[in-house]
Design a protein around this motif. Structure first.
Motif, short mmCIF file in Angstrom:
data_model
loop_
_atom_site.label_atom_id
_atom_site.label_comp_id
_atom_site.label_asym_id
_atom_site.label_seq_id
_atom_site.Cartn_x
_atom_site.Cartn_y
_atom_site.Cartn_z
N GLN A 33 37.80 36.42 44.57
CA GLN A 33 38.62 36.92 45.64
C GLN A 33 39.47 35.89 46.34
N LEU A 40 39.18 36.35 53.54
CA LEU A 40 38.65 37.29 54.37
C LEU A 40 37.54 38.38 53.76
N MET A 42 35.58 41.78 54.83
CA MET A 42 35.45 42.46 55.89
C MET A 42 34.40 43.66 55.83
N VAL A 62 46.51 42.68 56.32
CA VAL A 62 46.20 42.31 55.04
C VAL A 62 47.47 41.50 54.32
N LEU A 65 47.97 38.16 55.80
CA LEU A 65 46.90 37.14 55.12
C LEU A 65 46.95 36.70 53.77
N LYS A 66 47.62 37.60 52.77
CA LYS A 66 47.70 37.29 51.43
C LYS A 66 49.03 36.51 51.47
N VAL A 72 41.49 38.87 50.38
CA VAL A 72 40.83 39.85 51.08
C VAL A 72 40.04 40.64 50.37
N PHE A 102 43.52 46.16 48.56
CA PHE A 102 42.20 45.37 48.44
C PHE A 102 41.14 45.63 47.71
N PHE A 124 34.26 40.78 60.61
CA PHE A 124 35.18 40.00 59.98
C PHE A 124 34.47 38.74 59.74
N LEU A 126 36.02 35.00 58.09
CA LEU A 126 36.94 34.15 57.41
C LEU A 126 36.48 32.99 56.86
#
Length: 185
Positions: A33, A40, A42, A62, A65-66, A72, A102, A124, A126
């Motif tokens: 992933q 990330l 979660m 999300v 982030l992508k 994610v 995700f 979370f 990262l």
């Protein structure tokens, strides 16, 4: 609702190796992933008021982030016997309800949550492109009932730095949520 903070896993920790079942029935490894810029992870669940509070904004966060090259994944580690709303057969419904895109993995043994030293939902983590932990903590200052809008500002600021090849500041605020529902030993 219990208010449990993150345990704040040490920065620089390597992404724990794990392969877990996804809601779609496939097996997913965390390493698979990782995006070009990071990942990330979660820890969430279906019933926690803190997770439900942020869920309507998660799809947008999300997506941002992508777009930065950050993969994610979400993990539920709660005991589904004691908390049937968090059972694996309900996890897909949660994704659909909030239009989330995700992998949502089930940590039946709770070994992955222990490897992350996860304490609460949401929690979370990262990791950068080298799979090193660079941020752990809160999404933003919003909590159920405090009147602050969910923006993802803390996490997104850290992600922007990671995407630019920079390290986020080490002074990070813990997430706050419901405690992970551990199985009786």
């Amino acid at each position: 609702m219990a208010r449990t903070p993150s345990n704040m896993l040490p920065l620089g920790t390597t992404l724990p190796a794990a392969t877990l079942p996804n809601v779609d029935g496939s097996s997913v490894s965390l390493e698979q992933q990782v995006g070009d810029k990071g990942l990330l992870v979660m820890f969430i669940c279906n019933h926690c008021p803190f997770v439900i509070h942020i869920a309507p904004q998660l799809a947008s966060i999300v997506q941002q982030l992508k777009e930065k090259g950050i993969g994610v994944v979400a993990i539920s580690s709660n005991d589904p016997v004691a908390y049937p709303a968090d059972a694996p057969d309900k996890m897909g419904d949660f994704l659909a309800q909030y239009q989330l895109q995700f992998a949502y993995l089930f940590d039946e043994s709770q070994a992955v949550a222990k490897a992350f030293d996860a304490a609460c939902t949401p929690d979370f983590y990262l990791f950068d492109g080298d799979k090193k932990l660079v941020y752990r903590g809160q999404l933003d200052e919003s909590r159920p009932g405090n009147g602050v809008a969910v923006t993802g500002s803390d996490l997104l600021a850290a992600a922007a730095l990671v995407a630019d090849g920079k390290a986020p500041a080490e002074d990070q605020k813990p997430s706050l949520g419901c405690n992970i529902k551990w199985r009786d030993a």
